[in-house]
Design an enzyme around this catalytic site. Structure first.
Site, mmCIF file in Angstrom:
data_model
loop_
_atom_site.group_PDB
_atom_site.id
_atom_site.type_symbol
_atom_site.label_atom_id
_atom_site.label_comp_id
_atom_site.label_asym_id
_atom_site.label_seq_id
_atom_site.Cartn_x
_atom_site.Cartn_y
_atom_site.Cartn_z
ATOM 1 N N LYS A 101 0.836 -1.214 0.000
ATOM 2 C CA LYS A 101 0.000 0.000 0.000
ATOM 3 C C LYS A 101 0.869 1.262 0.000
ATOM 4 O O LYS A 101 0.647 2.186 -0.781
ATOM 5 C CB LYS A 101 -0.932 0.027 1.231
ATOM 6 C CG LYS A 101 -1.852 -1.174 1.347
ATOM 7 C CD LYS A 101 -2.753 -1.087 2.552
ATOM 8 C CE LYS A 101 -2.035 -1.090 3.901
ATOM 9 N NZ LYS A 101 -1.332 -2.352 4.226
ATOM 10 N N ARG B 74 -9.923 1.079 8.133
ATOM 11 C CA ARG B 74 -9.406 -0.226 8.535
ATOM 12 C C ARG B 74 -10.407 -1.011 9.385
ATOM 13 O O ARG B 74 -10.129 -2.141 9.767
ATOM 14 C CB ARG B 74 -8.173 0.028 9.393
ATOM 15 C CG ARG B 74 -7.011 -0.848 9.078
ATOM 16 C CD ARG B 74 -5.884 -0.249 9.880
ATOM 17 N NE ARG B 74 -4.725 -1.059 9.880
ATOM 18 C CZ ARG B 74 -3.624 -0.738 9.206
ATOM 19 N NH1 ARG B 74 -3.579 0.340 8.462
ATOM 20 N NH2 ARG B 74 -2.565 -1.502 9.307
ATOM 21 N N ARG C 97 11.531 -5.688 4.851
ATOM 22 C CA ARG C 97 11.373 -4.235 4.674
ATOM 23 C C ARG C 97 12.393 -3.454 5.510
ATOM 24 O O ARG C 97 12.658 -3.754 6.668
ATOM 25 C CB ARG C 97 9.973 -3.797 5.092
ATOM 26 C CG ARG C 97 9.859 -2.268 5.090
ATOM 27 C CD ARG C 97 8.463 -1.764 5.248
ATOM 28 N NE ARG C 97 7.688 -2.509 6.211
ATOM 29 C CZ ARG C 97 6.368 -2.494 6.250
ATOM 30 N NH1 ARG C 97 5.687 -1.784 5.392
ATOM 31 N NH2 ARG C 97 5.733 -3.207 7.162
ATOM 32 N N ARG D 142 -0.779 -8.490 13.737
ATOM 33 C CA ARG D 142 -1.178 -7.523 12.696
ATOM 34 C C ARG D 142 -2.002 -8.215 11.612
ATOM 35 O O ARG D 142 -3.001 -7.678 11.137
ATOM 36 C CB ARG D 142 0.063 -6.871 12.066
ATOM 37 C CG ARG D 142 0.727 -5.864 12.986
ATOM 38 C CD ARG D 142 2.100 -5.460 12.482
ATOM 39 N NE ARG D 142 2.075 -4.786 11.201
ATOM 40 C CZ ARG D 142 3.123 -4.694 10.398
ATOM 41 N NH1 ARG D 142 4.294 -5.237 10.736
ATOM 42 N NH2 ARG D 142 3.037 -4.053 9.268
HETATM 43 P P1 AP5 Z 1 4.836 -1.567 1.813
HETATM 44 O O1 AP5 Z 1 4.500 -0.749 0.625
HETATM 45 O O2 AP5 Z 1 5.560 -0.935 2.934
HETATM 46 O O3 AP5 Z 1 3.513 -2.332 2.343
HETATM 47 P P2 AP5 Z 1 2.262 -1.809 3.149
HETATM 48 O O4 AP5 Z 1 1.055 -2.472 2.580
HETATM 49 O O5 AP5 Z 1 2.255 -0.314 3.208
HETATM 50 O O6 AP5 Z 1 2.572 -2.459 4.532
HETATM 51 P P3 AP5 Z 1 2.493 -1.914 6.017
HETATM 52 O O7 AP5 Z 1 3.150 -2.987 6.831
HETATM 53 O O8 AP5 Z 1 3.040 -0.532 6.125
HETATM 54 O O9 AP5 Z 1 0.972 -1.913 6.274
HETATM 55 P P4 AP5 Z 1 0.288 -1.902 7.621
HETATM 56 O O10 AP5 Z 1 -1.100 -1.719 7.164
HETATM 57 O O11 AP5 Z 1 0.551 -3.041 8.503
HETATM 58 O O12 AP5 Z 1 0.986 -0.686 8.398
HETATM 59 P P5 AP5 Z 1 0.530 0.779 8.736
HETATM 60 O O13 AP5 Z 1 1.734 1.620 8.760
HETATM 61 O O14 AP5 Z 1 -0.634 1.199 7.918
HETATM 62 O O15 AP5 Z 1 5.649 -2.839 1.275
HETATM 63 C C1 AP5 Z 1 6.147 -3.806 2.173
HETATM 64 C C2 AP5 Z 1 7.511 -4.322 1.661
HETATM 65 O O16 AP5 Z 1 7.294 -5.043 0.449
HETATM 66 C C3 AP5 Z 1 8.504 -3.190 1.319
HETATM 67 O O17 AP5 Z 1 9.788 -3.614 1.685
HETATM 68 C C4 AP5 Z 1 8.402 -3.053 -0.221
HETATM 69 O O18 AP5 Z 1 9.628 -2.631 -0.774
HETATM 70 C C5 AP5 Z 1 8.032 -4.461 -0.642
HETATM 71 N N1 AP5 Z 1 7.112 -4.502 -1.801
HETATM 72 C C6 AP5 Z 1 6.048 -3.706 -2.032
HETATM 73 N N2 AP5 Z 1 5.426 -4.056 -3.174
HETATM 74 C C7 AP5 Z 1 6.138 -5.115 -3.682
HETATM 75 C C8 AP5 Z 1 5.997 -5.929 -4.848
HETATM 76 N N3 AP5 Z 1 4.992 -5.737 -5.738
HETATM 77 N N4 AP5 Z 1 6.888 -6.926 -5.042
HETATM 78 C C9 AP5 Z 1 7.906 -7.133 -4.144
HETATM 79 N N5 AP5 Z 1 8.099 -6.396 -3.025
HETATM 80 C C10 AP5 Z 1 7.207 -5.399 -2.800
HETATM 81 O O19 AP5 Z 1 -0.040 0.589 10.223
HETATM 82 C C11 AP5 Z 1 0.817 0.333 11.311
HETATM 83 C C12 AP5 Z 1 0.005 0.293 12.594
HETATM 84 O O20 AP5 Z 1 -0.615 1.583 12.817
HETATM 85 C C13 AP5 Z 1 -1.167 -0.681 12.621
HETATM 86 O O21 AP5 Z 1 -0.764 -1.974 12.996
HETATM 87 C C14 AP5 Z 1 -2.079 -0.021 13.667
HETATM 88 O O22 AP5 Z 1 -1.625 -0.268 14.964
HETATM 89 C C15 AP5 Z 1 -1.915 1.452 13.366
HETATM 90 N N6 AP5 Z 1 -2.894 1.951 12.389
HETATM 91 C C16 AP5 Z 1 -2.610 2.417 11.141
HETATM 92 N N7 AP5 Z 1 -3.737 2.795 10.524
HETATM 93 C C17 AP5 Z 1 -4.759 2.554 11.388
HETATM 94 C C18 AP5 Z 1 -6.166 2.732 11.304
HETATM 95 N N8 AP5 Z 1 -6.754 3.207 10.193
HETATM 96 N N9 AP5 Z 1 -6.909 2.373 12.383
HETATM 97 C C19 AP5 Z 1 -6.331 1.896 13.501
HETATM 98 N N10 AP5 Z 1 -4.996 1.714 13.630
HETATM 99 C C20 AP5 Z 1 -4.210 2.036 12.583
#
Ligand code: AP5
Length: 234
Positions: A22, A97, A143, A188
């Site tokens: 994402k 979410r 990552r 997660r």
């Molecule tokens: P990346 O693009 O970083 O993936 P992502 O989907 O953004 O993954 P996240 O782990 O950041 O998502 P998340 O939803 O758990 O975390 P968030 O920060 O929102 O890619 C991942 C890796 O893969 C990278 O190394 C990239 O290079 C590689 N990659 C990407 N695409 C690729 C491809 N096509 N092929 C190969 N490699 C690839 O949330 C963190 C925490 O915040 C949550 O756990 C929660 O506690 C809180 N939080 C956030 N939003 C909310 C909400 N709306 N409500 C409540 N709590 C929330």
């Protein structure tokens, strides 16, 4: 593909499990269409880093791999979407979410953010990235990110030129996110299955969900997303 800097893009929602890509795709959409990426994860991490009241609450919740409460996240998102740079559109990354957040977003778009000069209400285009479980684990554990410029790398799929050093910011050592530790990954993924899957069902029922094969290489995923956005605006 040429950049699009004047056209109305509207809200774009990227859904998908942790590690689906994402953030990677949101950054590309942001650069291509010149609209902001609104990442709730990044906003929460900024609050944690600044030690705000929200950050103090969020820190422990995020470290456990659980979701921060809907009311706290919605207040934060509302404030961000009211900023003038969101006027042409924005990419929501990691929000909504929960089903409650999705309902709250629709209400916000329908009332507060609806601009009478527009012929139609700007409902979000909702794109879900579907990725195989084992691929997700590789992406999360591999990552790394730059603490200065925020660029995301992956030791398996997108390594920096020099081991663990950012390509962009000279000599800066890459870091691993606190919640990318093995013991936090499973909670997660469970939170996604239990609390975020109903969001996809919600958008499916209202005919707004578009699914993309997120297992493909990054450029192919980007191409699919651009095609969807172009078709939507044609
Ligand atoms: P990346 O693009 O970083 O993936 P992502 O989907 O953004 O993954 P996240 O782990 O950041 O998502 P998340 O939803 O758990 O975390 P968030 O920060 O929102 O890619 C991942 C890796 O893969 C990278 O190394 C990239 O290079 C590689 N990659 C990407 N695409 C690729 C491809 N096509 N092929 C190969 N490699 C690839 O949330 C963190 C925490 O915040 C949550 O756990 C929660 O506690 C809180 N939080 C956030 N939003 C909310 C909400 N709306 N409500 C409540 N709590 C929330």
């Amino acid at each position: 593909m040429a950049q699009e800097t004047s056209r109305e893009v509207g809200p774009v929602v990227l859904l998908g499990p942790p590690g689906a890509g994402k953030g990677t795709q949101a950054k590309r959409i942001m650069e291509h269409y010149e609209i902001p990426q609104v990442s709730t994860g990044d906003l929460l991490r900024e609050n944690v880093a600044r030690g705000t009241d929200l950050g103090l609450v969020a820190k422990a919740v995020m470290a456990r791999g659980e979701l921060v409460s809907d009311d706290l996240v919605c207040v934060m998102v509302r404030e961000r979407l009211m900023q003038p740079d969101c006027h042409r559109g924005y990419v929501l990354d990691g929000f909504p979410r929960t089903a409650a957040q999705a309902g709250w977003l629709d209400a916000l778009l329908d009332h507060e953010l609806f601009d009478n000069s527009r012929p139609t209400r700007a409902w979000p285009i909702v794109i879900r990235l579907d990725v195989d479980y084992n691929q997700l684990l590789l992406r999360i554990t591999g990552r790394r990110s730059c603490p200065t410029c925020g660029r995301i790398y992956n030791v398996h799929f997108q390594p920096p030129r020099a081991d663990e050093i950012c390509d962009e910011v000279h000599g800066t050592k890459l870091v691993t996110r606190n919640d990318d530790r093995l013991e936090v990954i499973q909670p997660r993924l469970t939170a996604y299955q239990e609390q975020t899957r109903p969001v996809a069902d919600y958008y499916q029922r209202t005919g707004r969900l578009i699914t993309v094969n997120g297992d493909l290489p990054m450029d192919d995923v980007t191409e699919q997303i651009y095609r969807i956005l172009e078709d939507h605006h044609a």
